[in-house]
Design a protein around this motif. Structure first.
Motif, mmCIF file in Angstrom:
data_model
loop_
_atom_site.group_PDB
_atom_site.id
_atom_site.type_symbol
_atom_site.label_atom_id
_atom_site.label_comp_id
_atom_site.label_asym_id
_atom_site.label_seq_id
_atom_site.Cartn_x
_atom_site.Cartn_y
_atom_site.Cartn_z
ATOM 1 N N ARG A 273 32.721 -9.735 36.981
ATOM 2 C CA ARG A 273 32.773 -10.644 38.126
ATOM 3 C C ARG A 273 34.200 -10.748 38.674
ATOM 4 O O ARG A 273 35.128 -11.068 37.962
ATOM 5 N N GLY A 274 34.370 -10.435 39.932
ATOM 6 C CA GLY A 274 35.677 -10.508 40.558
ATOM 7 C C GLY A 274 36.548 -9.287 40.353
ATOM 8 O O GLY A 274 37.656 -9.221 40.889
ATOM 9 N N ASP B 233 49.443 0.483 43.254
ATOM 10 C CA ASP B 233 48.689 -0.735 43.006
ATOM 11 C C ASP B 233 48.130 -0.771 41.603
ATOM 12 O O ASP B 233 47.203 -1.495 41.309
ATOM 13 N N ALA B 234 48.698 0.006 40.687
ATOM 14 C CA ALA B 234 48.166 0.040 39.328
ATOM 15 C C ALA B 234 48.232 -1.319 38.672
ATOM 16 O O ALA B 234 47.330 -1.737 37.959
ATOM 17 N N ALA B 235 49.305 -2.039 38.930
ATOM 18 C CA ALA B 235 49.437 -3.355 38.294
ATOM 19 C C ALA B 235 48.362 -4.293 38.771
ATOM 20 O O ALA B 235 47.801 -5.082 38.007
ATOM 21 N N GLU B 236 48.042 -4.187 40.075
ATOM 22 C CA GLU B 236 46.997 -5.054 40.606
ATOM 23 C C GLU B 236 45.663 -4.757 39.974
ATOM 24 O O GLU B 236 44.848 -5.639 39.746
ATOM 25 N N ARG B 237 45.416 -3.457 39.656
ATOM 26 C CA ARG B 237 44.115 -3.074 39.160
ATOM 27 C C ARG B 237 43.937 -3.327 37.678
ATOM 28 O O ARG B 237 42.857 -3.176 37.156
ATOM 29 N N THR B 238 44.987 -3.663 36.966
ATOM 30 C CA THR B 238 44.843 -3.751 35.523
ATOM 31 C C THR B 238 43.917 -4.863 35.082
ATOM 32 O O THR B 238 43.522 -4.903 33.929
ATOM 33 N N ASP B 239 43.535 -5.757 35.977
ATOM 34 C CA ASP B 239 42.559 -6.769 35.570
ATOM 35 C C ASP B 239 41.142 -6.242 35.694
ATOM 36 O O ASP B 239 40.194 -6.964 35.423
ATOM 37 N N GLY B 240 40.977 -5.008 36.100
ATOM 38 C CA GLY B 240 39.647 -4.465 36.318
ATOM 39 C C GLY B 240 39.037 -3.838 35.103
ATOM 40 O O GLY B 240 37.965 -3.289 35.146
ATOM 41 N N GLY B 241 39.686 -3.920 33.975
ATOM 42 C CA GLY B 241 39.119 -3.307 32.784
ATOM 43 C C GLY B 241 39.715 -3.898 31.546
ATOM 44 O O GLY B 241 40.347 -4.934 31.564
#
Length: 533
Positions: free
Chosen positions: A27-28, A522-530
């Motif tokens: 979620r999110g 944007d890798a840092a931004e994506r690190t919450d995706g997994g």
């Protein structure tokens, strides 16, 4: 015997719990199609290892190695299976690093096939990959459905439908983000089951000495490391597993999901080391089952569970089977998500459609594959026979396919020809096809799994070498990723998007999400995706 109703209730609760966990975690975190199909750069080394072991191994680790030990050659068969299962992970280190270098914004093995070769090899790779993953899913559902039927007389169709249904729920919602997270949980919770279950079973059945004596008395070849058929099985299953995993889109997704090159190296190497003792333990269950005569009337496909039922009280046996159901879910969600990603990526390449359309098309085909796999899973076929059928096709294709990562002269026609020549050899010797071939008015060779798999791989490799030497093309490998675009179509959780009145794509609920950056920063931004570890 455990009641059918209780077994179904416990299974539903277990699957429901992991489904809720996967949905809540995703979620999110699924903002774009790229998040959905790759979870790009989100898993550290530990999480990469966990998701590889749980997803690629799956429940076959409780099914096929045990069947191999019980019916295909005892100890040498199991040893070959263990070593053969580790080799693909090791090979994926150079392959994965090369793929990340040549196609840094890529998503799938089919993208590479099209960019490097052309439409002929691309079509072949798409067909082989989807065929392999579909059969893999059917084989796992077959095994676990038979296990629940053994322990609690649950109709096999019920088990296959439950697993397929729950897995589709959270993979359709959260894509690879949900799959990686649930894989990690399943690896932590389930894989220790092997060690604990085997140790408990050995003690309950009188100790290692008692089982050794039983095996020696029942069939001395079970523990003979030089037993010819077992050695042959170990060799050809190594070819089979290697080819299958190199064309497994689920593994390719995890190459891109890894946070960096070091995560690829450490994650895949540790997975290779970890899988060897796991397969050995599972295979020993099959040897013990055969030694005790539990597989005398057939049932080698569920040799693991026959020993569990023999050694433990019913409630313990049910717990083991339910945990096996979750292990099936960990690999089933990988296959479902991998198939959805292939369809989504390929449609995005040829159709100018929004995220909603692409996502729905991917989910529709995945649902159809899952239904077909559930139907096959309810039939009670040999798990190992299903796996070997899928593996044969991959064994003939993977070398010509991967050669393009380094060869600049191998052409589209050369790669396809090498694959088809290898496949023809494999089919000619494959025992499963012997009855059909015998009906043809032509001489047919003596069936042999060893010659079939080794021949398919070796002949396709030799043909690839010839095609490389005589090939006239000079592909520019450095430009392969030039036309690969990141799938930045906005998606809300579960991929539901809506169009506003002016044509802009807006997330339902008023949460507007713009196109994400594609410059790699944007890798840092994506690190919450997994899951990072």
């Amino acid at each position: 015997m455990v009641s059918t109703e209780l077994a179904l209730a416990v299974t539903v609760v277990a699957l429901g719990a992991f489904t809720v966990a996967g949905v809540l975690h995703a979620r999110g975190r699924v903002r774009t199609l790229d998040d959905y199909v790759t979870a790009r750069s989100t898993t550290g080394p530990a999480a990469t290892t966990a998701t590889l072991v749980a997803s690629v191994m799956g429940a076959w680790i409780l099914l096929a190695p045990a069947e191999a030990g019980a019916a295909f050659g005892g100890l040498p068969a199991v040893l070959g299976y263990a070593i053969g299962s580790a080799v693909p992970f090791l090979l994926f280190v150079p392959v994965g690093l090369r793929v990340r270098k040549l196609l840094p914004e890529g998503h799938s093995l089919t993208e590479f096939a099209l960019a490097r070769y052309g439409r002929s090899m691309y079509a072949l790779v798409v067909a082989v990959s989807i065929f392999y993953m579909s059969v893999f899913l059917a084989a796992e559902l077959t095994g676990v459905a038979a296990a629940l039927s053994l322990v609690a007389e649950v109709p096999q169709a019920y088990t296959a439908a439950l697993i397929g249904g729950f897995v589709l729920l959270y993979t359709a919602y959260g894509g690879l983000v949900a799959s990686v997270f649930t894989d990690t949980l399943q690896a932590i919770v389930i894989l220790p089951l092997l060690a604990v279950s085997f140790a408990g079973a050995v003690l309950a059945l009188g100790g290692a000495g008692s089982l050794h004596a039983a095996a020696t008395s029942a069939d001395p070849t079970l523990l003979d490391p030089t037993f010819g058929p077992g050695v042959a099985f170990g060799v050809y299953v190594a070819f089979a597993v290697l080819g299958a995993n190199m064309l497994n889109q689920g593994v390719w997704q995890r190459v891109y999901a890894a946070r960096d090159d070091e995560s690829v190296r450490r994650g895949f190497v540790v997975a290779a080391v970890a899988v060897i003792p796991l397969v050995l333990l599972a295979g020993l269950f099959g040897i013990a089952s055969a030694a005790l005569g539990l597989t005398a009337d057939g049932g080698a496909s569920v040799a693991f569970f026959l020993l569990v039922v023999e050694a433990f009280p019913e409630w313990v046996a049910l717990s083991v089977v339910v945990l096996a159901v979750l292990l099936v879910a960990s690999s089933a969600d990988t296959m479902c998500n991998a198939i959805a990603s292939l369809v989504t990526v390929d449609l995005a390449r040829v159709v100018d459609a929004e995220g909603r359309t692409l996502g729905r098309a991917g989910r529709l085909l995945t649902a159809l594959v899952a239904v077909g796999a559930a139907v096959v899973g309810a039939q009670g076929y040999s798990v190992l026979a299903l796996f070997l059928t899928a593996d044969l096709v991959a064994a003939a294709v993977f070398v010509p396919f991967l050669a393009g990562l380094w060869s600049t002269s191998l052409s589209d026609r050369g790669a396809v020809a090498a694959s088809l020549v290898g496949l023809a050899v494999g089919i000619a010797y494959f025992p499963q096809f012997a009855p059909a071939l015998a009906a043809l008015p032509i001489p047919t060779p003596t069936p042999s799994f060893l010659v079939s798999f080794a021949g398919a791989t070796i002949v396709s490799t030799a043909a690839t070498a010839v095609a490389h030497v005589v090939g006239g093309e000079q592909a520019d490998l450095g430009t392969l990723g030039a036309e690969i675009r990141r799938l930045d179509s906005p998606m809300t959780d579960g991929g539901v998007v809506a169009e506003s009145g002016d044509g802009d794509v807006t997330a339902e609920g008023g949460d507007e999400r713009g196109t994400r950056p594609t410059d790699g920063d944007d890798a840092a931004e994506r690190t919450d995706g997994g899951v990072e570890a």
